[in-house]
Design an enzyme around this catalytic site. Structure first.
Site, PDB file in Angstrom:
ATOM      1  N   LYS A  22     -42.963 -30.171  28.413  1.00 51.36           N
ATOM      2  CA  LYS A  22     -44.325 -29.607  28.352  1.00 51.36           C
ATOM      3  C   LYS A  22     -45.353 -30.707  28.100  1.00 51.36           C
ATOM      4  O   LYS A  22     -46.342 -30.822  28.811  1.00 51.36           O
ATOM      5  CB  LYS A  22     -44.427 -28.561  27.230  1.00 51.36           C
ATOM      6  CG  LYS A  22     -45.859 -28.143  26.932  1.00 51.36           C
ATOM      7  CD  LYS A  22     -45.950 -27.123  25.813  1.00 51.36           C
ATOM      8  CE  LYS A  22     -46.213 -27.647  24.443  1.00 51.36           C
ATOM      9  NZ  LYS A  22     -47.565 -28.151  24.149  1.00 51.36           N
ATOM     10  N   ASN A  23     -45.105 -31.510  27.063  1.00 47.18           N
ATOM     11  CA  ASN A  23     -46.142 -32.455  26.662  1.00 47.18           C
ATOM     12  C   ASN A  23     -46.291 -33.626  27.635  1.00 47.18           C
ATOM     13  O   ASN A  23     -47.340 -34.268  27.661  1.00 47.18           O
ATOM     14  CB  ASN A  23     -45.922 -32.913  25.215  1.00 47.18           C
ATOM     15  CG  ASN A  23     -46.276 -31.796  24.239  1.00 47.18           C
ATOM     16  OD1 ASN A  23     -46.919 -30.813  24.619  1.00 47.18           O
ATOM     17  ND2 ASN A  23     -45.835 -31.921  22.996  1.00 47.18           N
ATOM     18  N   CYS A 117     -53.053 -24.697  19.374  1.00 45.59           N
ATOM     19  CA  CYS A 117     -52.477 -24.162  18.133  1.00 45.59           C
ATOM     20  C   CYS A 117     -53.268 -24.669  16.928  1.00 45.59           C
ATOM     21  O   CYS A 117     -53.795 -25.779  16.947  1.00 45.59           O
ATOM     22  CB  CYS A 117     -51.014 -24.591  17.987  1.00 45.59           C
ATOM     23  SG  CYS A 117     -49.915 -23.843  19.190  1.00 45.59           S
ATOM     24  N   ARG A 122     -58.163 -30.608  13.981  1.00 39.11           N
ATOM     25  CA  ARG A 122     -57.559 -31.368  15.079  1.00 39.11           C
ATOM     26  C   ARG A 122     -58.661 -32.142  15.803  1.00 39.11           C
ATOM     27  O   ARG A 122     -59.105 -31.769  16.883  1.00 39.11           O
ATOM     28  CB  ARG A 122     -56.800 -30.451  16.041  1.00 39.11           C
ATOM     29  CG  ARG A 122     -55.640 -29.744  15.388  1.00 39.11           C
ATOM     30  CD  ARG A 122     -54.777 -28.985  16.377  1.00 39.11           C
ATOM     31  NE  ARG A 122     -53.972 -29.867  17.207  1.00 39.11           N
ATOM     32  CZ  ARG A 122     -53.116 -29.436  18.135  1.00 39.11           C
ATOM     33  NH1 ARG A 122     -52.956 -28.149  18.341  1.00 39.11           N
ATOM     34  NH2 ARG A 122     -52.409 -30.295  18.853  1.00 39.11           N
ATOM     35  N   ASP A 304     -42.969 -31.453  15.859  1.00 41.14           N
ATOM     36  CA  ASP A 304     -42.770 -30.254  16.682  1.00 41.14           C
ATOM     37  C   ASP A 304     -41.383 -29.640  16.495  1.00 41.14           C
ATOM     38  O   ASP A 304     -41.091 -28.576  17.061  1.00 41.14           O
ATOM     39  CB  ASP A 304     -43.016 -30.570  18.164  1.00 41.14           C
ATOM     40  CG  ASP A 304     -44.462 -30.961  18.425  1.00 41.14           C
ATOM     41  OD1 ASP A 304     -45.326 -30.681  17.571  1.00 41.14           O
ATOM     42  OD2 ASP A 304     -44.732 -31.565  19.481  1.00 41.14           O
ATOM     43  N   ARG A 396     -46.082 -20.227  25.796  1.00 42.84           N
ATOM     44  CA  ARG A 396     -46.862 -21.429  26.106  1.00 42.84           C
ATOM     45  C   ARG A 396     -45.955 -22.626  26.361  1.00 42.84           C
ATOM     46  O   ARG A 396     -46.328 -23.532  27.107  1.00 42.84           O
ATOM     47  CB  ARG A 396     -47.811 -21.757  24.950  1.00 42.84           C
ATOM     48  CG  ARG A 396     -48.924 -20.756  24.813  1.00 42.84           C
ATOM     49  CD  ARG A 396     -49.899 -21.193  23.784  1.00 42.84           C
ATOM     50  NE  ARG A 396     -50.248 -22.586  24.026  1.00 42.84           N
ATOM     51  CZ  ARG A 396     -50.999 -23.331  23.235  1.00 42.84           C
ATOM     52  NH1 ARG A 396     -51.493 -22.808  22.147  1.00 42.84           N
ATOM     53  NH2 ARG A 396     -51.259 -24.570  23.527  1.00 42.84           N
TER      54      ARG A 396
HETATM   55  N1  EPU Z   1     -55.890 -37.398  15.046  1.00 41.37           N
HETATM   56  C1  EPU Z   1     -57.121 -37.800  14.605  1.00 41.37           C
HETATM   57  N2  EPU Z   1     -58.074 -38.107  15.517  1.00 41.37           N
HETATM   58  C2  EPU Z   1     -57.845 -38.013  16.844  1.00 41.37           C
HETATM   59  C3  EPU Z   1     -56.582 -37.603  17.306  1.00 41.37           C
HETATM   60  C4  EPU Z   1     -55.617 -37.293  16.375  1.00 41.37           C
HETATM   61  O1  EPU Z   1     -57.372 -37.887  13.393  1.00 41.37           O
HETATM   62  O2  EPU Z   1     -58.764 -38.304  17.636  1.00 41.37           O
HETATM   63  C5  EPU Z   1     -54.845 -37.076  14.054  1.00 41.37           C
HETATM   64  C6  EPU Z   1     -54.454 -35.592  14.125  1.00 41.37           C
HETATM   65  O3  EPU Z   1     -55.323 -34.800  13.346  1.00 41.37           O
HETATM   66  C7  EPU Z   1     -53.045 -35.642  13.599  1.00 41.37           C
HETATM   67  C8  EPU Z   1     -52.505 -37.000  14.092  1.00 41.37           C
HETATM   68  O4  EPU Z   1     -53.658 -37.765  14.401  1.00 41.37           O
HETATM   69  O5  EPU Z   1     -53.048 -35.630  12.208  1.00 41.37           O
HETATM   70  C9  EPU Z   1     -51.604 -36.971  15.291  1.00 41.37           C
HETATM   71  O6  EPU Z   1     -52.227 -36.259  16.352  1.00 41.37           O
HETATM   72  P1  EPU Z   1     -51.942 -36.572  17.891  1.00 41.37           P
HETATM   73  O7  EPU Z   1     -53.214 -36.977  18.523  1.00 41.37           O
HETATM   74  O8  EPU Z   1     -50.754 -37.473  18.001  1.00 41.37           O
HETATM   75  O9  EPU Z   1     -51.566 -35.120  18.414  1.00 41.37           O
HETATM   76  P2  EPU Z   1     -51.970 -34.447  19.778  1.00 41.37           P
HETATM   77  O10 EPU Z   1     -52.020 -35.469  20.860  1.00 41.37           O
HETATM   78  O11 EPU Z   1     -53.146 -33.553  19.606  1.00 41.37           O
HETATM   79  C10 EPU Z   1     -49.513 -34.049  20.534  1.00 41.37           C
HETATM   80  C11 EPU Z   1     -48.685 -32.869  20.973  1.00 41.37           C
HETATM   81  C12 EPU Z   1     -48.404 -31.974  19.770  1.00 41.37           C
HETATM   82  C13 EPU Z   1     -47.695 -32.795  18.696  1.00 41.37           C
HETATM   83  C14 EPU Z   1     -48.498 -34.062  18.355  1.00 41.37           C
HETATM   84  C15 EPU Z   1     -47.771 -34.999  17.407  1.00 41.37           C
HETATM   85  C16 EPU Z   1     -49.432 -32.595  23.216  1.00 41.37           C
HETATM   86  C17 EPU Z   1     -50.198 -31.788  24.189  1.00 41.37           C
HETATM   87  N3  EPU Z   1     -49.423 -32.141  21.974  1.00 41.37           N
HETATM   88  O12 EPU Z   1     -50.722 -33.509  20.020  1.00 41.37           O
HETATM   89  O13 EPU Z   1     -47.516 -30.986  20.255  1.00 41.37           O
HETATM   90  O14 EPU Z   1     -47.541 -32.026  17.532  1.00 41.37           O
HETATM   91  O15 EPU Z   1     -48.791 -34.797  19.558  1.00 41.37           O
HETATM   92  O16 EPU Z   1     -46.563 -35.420  17.960  1.00 41.37           O
HETATM   93  O17 EPU Z   1     -48.819 -33.597  23.567  1.00 41.37           O
HETATM   94  C18 EPU Z   1     -46.489 -28.879  20.413  1.00 41.37           C
HETATM   95  O18 EPU Z   1     -45.951 -29.238  21.478  1.00 41.37           O
HETATM   96  O19 EPU Z   1     -46.162 -27.818  19.814  1.00 41.37           O
HETATM   97  C19 EPU Z   1     -47.546 -29.694  19.840  1.00 41.37           C
HETATM   98  C20 EPU Z   1     -48.399 -29.233  18.948  1.00 41.37           C
END
Ligand code: EPU
Length: 430
Positions: A22-23, A117, A122, A304, A396
């Site tokens: 998915k990701n 989610c 976020r 995750d 999802r």
């Molecule tokens: N963060 C910031 N600022 C930013 C971006 C992130 O402070 O601009 C913080 C977030 O608040 C969090 C940490 O950095 O505390 C990590 O966030 P990250 O950006 O790595 O997460 P994401 O890209 O929004 C992806 C996955 C999530 C997974 C996280 C961590 C996708 C679409 N989503 O989210 O997947 O939990 O990485 O591995 O790739 C899931 O599949 O259920 C899911 C939530």
């Protein structure tokens, strides 16, 4: 309203095949739009997030055709650079990848705020800082608007190894002038897969999978045919399904190296994990030991997989601990698990689990995607029957979960208010 009903305590046995990640897919579908050409993507999971992304792309005049259930033909030659009014963008988090793509291709983007989610705050500040460093002017109010005269490569240090920011900066930088270096980059398998896909279209991305990624901008990308990697988290979820039911489950179409942190934790607990080239066999145990788990960026234990692991820990005699270090608020589902008899105390980022002899069936809700998967695992392990509502979250990210678990011997059905539906038909989203 649709629900899942499970009659628990049946050991799962047999093989389960994992679908595409998915990701990775939610990044690679938008990445395909950088080519201004035709791209064929294989091993695309048939899940609601992808269906939603296809809807957004179609709203942007991209031609998306399904060659079969898992293969898409994407023609972006006539696309527009605006999805500011799209409701579909607000339904998912990963729509933020449209920012990097539109900025990279058109140097101009209008995108609605992404949803997704709820695990507390976020933010996307790191994405925005990256775009600004490349030369974009960003205005994020009711919608996100960005423009740049040109994008110029530079060094970008990420304060946090964010998956989304790493990928988004890569997407914007592949068509920039000069070289962009991302330091403290995320190393997740989907970051690597997105880089490999970009390279298959003629990009020059090196170092993905390490914490320094170098992107030498190219003038133009071309179409390509590419197969997405298999889903690390779906694989881990079925590994735990084998463990919580004391079963014997072989997971196929998996990349065992991606599962190292999960396999190591299961072995520590006393579960047998046997890895081959593209399969992992998990055999449950009557003598499990409590443990500590801390979620970390890859190659650490994935956040995750935290809710699914919590279900297993809640059934192991003794005291276990989970430290959630990625998200502020990813324990909301614990209240639901307690309804099934789990004994868990949450204090901030830490959960203390006193294992119970037996989870008991009951009525619970999926509070997000992985929490929903955890409720299914708990239902499989519990005595009696468990009803799970809000299952749109599960759709999802998991293709055919009811079908796959039924094949493994689970007593599970998906019903709506009018009664049971045919599993194979209801569980497919296309
Ligand atoms: N963060 C910031 N600022 C930013 C971006 C992130 O402070 O601009 C913080 C977030 O608040 C969090 C940490 O950095 O505390 C990590 O966030 P990250 O950006 O790595 O997460 P994401 O890209 O929004 C992806 C996955 C999530 C997974 C996280 C961590 C996708 C679409 N989503 O989210 O997947 O939990 O990485 O591995 O790739 C899931 O599949 O259920 C899911 C939530």
């Amino acid at each position: 309203m649709e629900k899942i009903i499970i009659h628990g305590q049946r050991p799962l046995r047999g093989e389960v095949e994992i679908n595409g990640s998915k990701n990775a897919a939610v990044a690679i579908l938008p990445a395909a739009l950088l080519a201004n050409d035709v791209v064929i993507l294989e091993n695309v999971p048939d899940i609601a997030d992808i269906k939603n992304l296809i809807q957004i792309m179609r709203e942007m005049q991209v031609k998306v055709d399904r060659i079969d259930n898992h293969t898409l033909r994407i023609d972006s030659r006539h696309m527009i650079n605006d999805c500011a009014n799209s409701e579909s963008v607000r339904k998912m988090r990963a729509s933020y990848y449209l920012l990097g793509v539109l900025l990279g291709r058109f140097k101009n983007a209008r995108v609605a705020f992404p949803g997704g989610c709820d695990f507390g705050v976020r933010p996307i500040d790191l994405h925005v800082k990256g775009f600004e460093a490349l030369g974009a002017e960003v205005n994020a109010k009711a919608i996100i608007e960005m423009k740049a005269r040109e994008l110029v490569g530079t060094n970008i240090f990420l304060d946090i190894a964010s998956v989304g920011a790493t990928i988004n900066i890569m997407l914007a930088a592949v068509l920039a002038k000069g070289t962009t270096v991302i330091e403290n980059a995320a190393k997740e398998p989907h970051v690597v897969d997105t880089a490999s896909f970009l390279n298959s279209m003629g990009a020059d991305v090196k170092g993905a999978g390490t914490d320094v990624i170098r992107i030498r901008g190219v003038q133009k990308l071309h179409g390509s045919q590419y197969a997405i990697i298999s889903d690390q988290i779906e694989a881990g979820t079925y590994m735990i399904a084998g463990a919580v039911t004391g079963g014997d489950v072989t997971i196929t179409n998996v990349i065992p190296r991606h599962m190292d942190s999960v396999s190591a934790k299961l072995r520590e607990i006393g579960i047998t994990v046997i890895e081959k080239d593209e399969t992992i066999r998990v055999i449950g145990s009557d003598h499990m030991k409590p443990t500590k788990v801390k979620t970390l960026p890859y190659p650490g234990f994935p956040t995750d997989m935290q809710p699914q692991m919590m279900v297993l820990l809640s059934m192991i005699p003794g005291t276990s601990m989970v430290n959630e270090s990625i998200w502020d608020n990813r324990f909301r589902y614990v209240e639901q698990l307690k309804r099934l008899g789990a004994n868990i105390d949450v204090e901030g980022h830490i959960a203390i689990i006193e294992g119970v002899d037996q989870l008991q069936g009951g009525e619970v809700q999926a509070t997000d995607l992985r929490a929903g998967a955890a409720m299914v695992l708990a239902g499989l392990a519990a005595e009696g029957s468990t009803t799970i509502t809000n299952i749109h979250y599960i759709d999802r990210g998991y293709e055919g979960m009811v079908r796959k678990l039924t094949k493994l011997g689970a007593c599970i059905e998906r019903v709506n208010d009018e009664g049971p539906q045919l599993t194979v038909v209801e569980d497919k989203i296309s």
